[in-house]
Write an enzyme that holds these catalytic residues in place. Sequence first.
Site, PDB file in Angstrom:
ATOM      1  N   LYS A   1       0.781  -0.964  -0.020  1.00  0.00           N
ATOM      2  CA  LYS A   1      -0.030   0.038   0.158  1.00  0.00           C
ATOM      3  C   LYS A   1       1.098   1.366  -0.046  1.00  0.00           C
ATOM      4  CE  LYS A   1      -0.508  -0.393   4.803  1.00  0.00           C
ATOM      5  NZ  LYS A   1      -1.193   0.437   6.060  1.00  0.00           N
TER       6      LYS A   1
ATOM      7  N   TYR B   1      17.290  30.019   5.616  1.00  0.00           N
ATOM      8  CA  TYR B   1      15.843  30.626   5.946  1.00  0.00           C
ATOM      9  C   TYR B   1      16.133  30.806   7.536  1.00  0.00           C
ATOM     10  CZ  TYR B   1      13.597  30.693   1.553  1.00  0.00           C
ATOM     11  OH  TYR B   1      13.342  30.728   0.400  1.00  0.00           O
TER      12      TYR B   1
HETATM   13  C1  LIG Z   1      -3.634  -4.563   8.642  1.00  0.00           C
HETATM   14  C2  LIG Z   1      -1.988  -4.278   8.022  1.00  0.00           C
HETATM   15  N1  LIG Z   1      -1.160  -5.377   8.187  1.00  0.00           N
HETATM   16  C3  LIG Z   1       0.130  -5.149   8.133  1.00  0.00           C
HETATM   17  C4  LIG Z   1       0.787  -4.154   7.752  1.00  0.00           C
HETATM   18  C5  LIG Z   1       2.249  -3.911   7.439  1.00  0.00           C
HETATM   19  O1  LIG Z   1       2.792  -3.227   8.751  1.00  0.00           O
HETATM   20  P1  LIG Z   1       4.490  -2.951   8.745  1.00  0.00           P
HETATM   21  O2  LIG Z   1       4.862  -2.333   7.579  1.00  0.00           O
HETATM   22  O3  LIG Z   1       4.651  -2.562  10.024  1.00  0.00           O
HETATM   23  O4  LIG Z   1       4.967  -4.618   8.310  1.00  0.00           O
HETATM   24  C6  LIG Z   1       0.045  -2.960   7.792  1.00  0.00           C
HETATM   25  C7  LIG Z   1       0.517  -1.711   7.706  1.00  0.00           C
HETATM   26  O5  LIG Z   1       0.176  -0.409   8.248  1.00  0.00           O
HETATM   27  C8  LIG Z   1      -1.426  -3.109   8.033  1.00  0.00           C
HETATM   28  O6  LIG Z   1      -2.096  -1.891   8.117  1.00  0.00           O
END
Ligand SMILES: Cc1ncc(COP(=O)(O)O)c(C=O)c1O
Length: 363
Positions: free
Chosen positions: A35, A255
């Site tokens: 994601k 700045y």
């Molecule tokens: C439901 C869920 N599973 C897994 C993950 C992966 O987490 P991480 O990047 O800490 O491994 C996330 C990330 O936020 C998540 O929302």
Amino acid sequence: MSRLIRAVIDAGALRHNLEVIRARAPGARVMAVVKANAYGHGLVQTALALHSADAFAVARLEEGVRLRQRGVQAPIVLLEGVFSLEQLREARQHRLELVVHDALQVELLEAAREPHCAALWIKIDTGMNRLGFRPEAFRAAHERLHALQPAAGAIRLMTHLAAADDPDGHLTGEQLKRFAAAIGRIPGERSIANSAGIFGTVAVGGQWVRPGLALYGASPLPERTAQALGLRPVMRLETSVIAVRQVPRGETVGYGATWRAERDTRVAIVAAGYGDGLPRSLPSGTPVCVAGQRAPLVGRVSMDMIAVDVSTLPTVGVGTPVTLWGEGLAVEELAGWAGTIAYELLCGVSERVPLELAGSAAG
Ligand SMILES: Cc1ncc(COP(=O)(O)O)c(C=O)c1O
């Protein structure tokens, strides 16, 4: 100038990290979390490079659709599920697995009048208090989903850990107990662990793990470096020096005139700023890797530039390569200087920074 800012993505390091995760969670299947544009690494190229992952997880419908349109065939899980019948239809069309975390989503599935074409993941809230059915509401939701999709294995079970990076493991232990108690003897594959759950002190278990950060080569544990966990950084954020100047003792840089030269200082101006995703909160003294050597940031981060004291690096000139994070300067370390976490820096690399894949996506 041949080398302005870019993020070089090491496909070999991605695959290496996937294997390290597999070794750490033997027997579990890996749902690679891609994601937020694969934590800034490029959604499609990351998924293609991780073609041996068992599944992918995304937050938004559009991300899943994009992966399908670019030929990704592996299972894709929509971590927040869908919020309308139209989205449900689109998810079905692209064979996306759905997380069901709310009664409204159960109603949508019931209203669709035909079973979903891919697995459903029912999410139990065991202590994060973000998404998921409370343990006492879980069974009723599960029964309704089971009535819609009675096939064996159609409904899977998941929860999300709130503090798996905490070495004392207290909340994680509590969440595991609540998860086991809620599920009882209900069959179905289970998924619990994020990166910290995979590498942390408590054995978390489950048929599926869901790593994000660790895949990208950053440590999910505050007290262990990525290197100590065997992980390799995937992104190198690199740029170059665009000017060098002599700042006389007593004058200020940047700045707000927040940094004043205590002696005559040789300062390199580097093409990177908050317009690229470098946090403005980085203070003077933050390490910057110039020609492979650490040198301190001086003055405020501006939109397109930072200034670095290179008085001890006489060979630095226009065009000298600079690494902002990557091999030798961990993104976690920089995040610490900025008062944030590696996730935010990686996801915050801005659109104007080209992502270049090093190594073959197919590899
Ligand atoms: C439901 C869920 N599973 C897994 C993950 C992966 O987490 P991480 O990047 O800490 O491994 C996330 C990330 O936020 C998540 O929302």
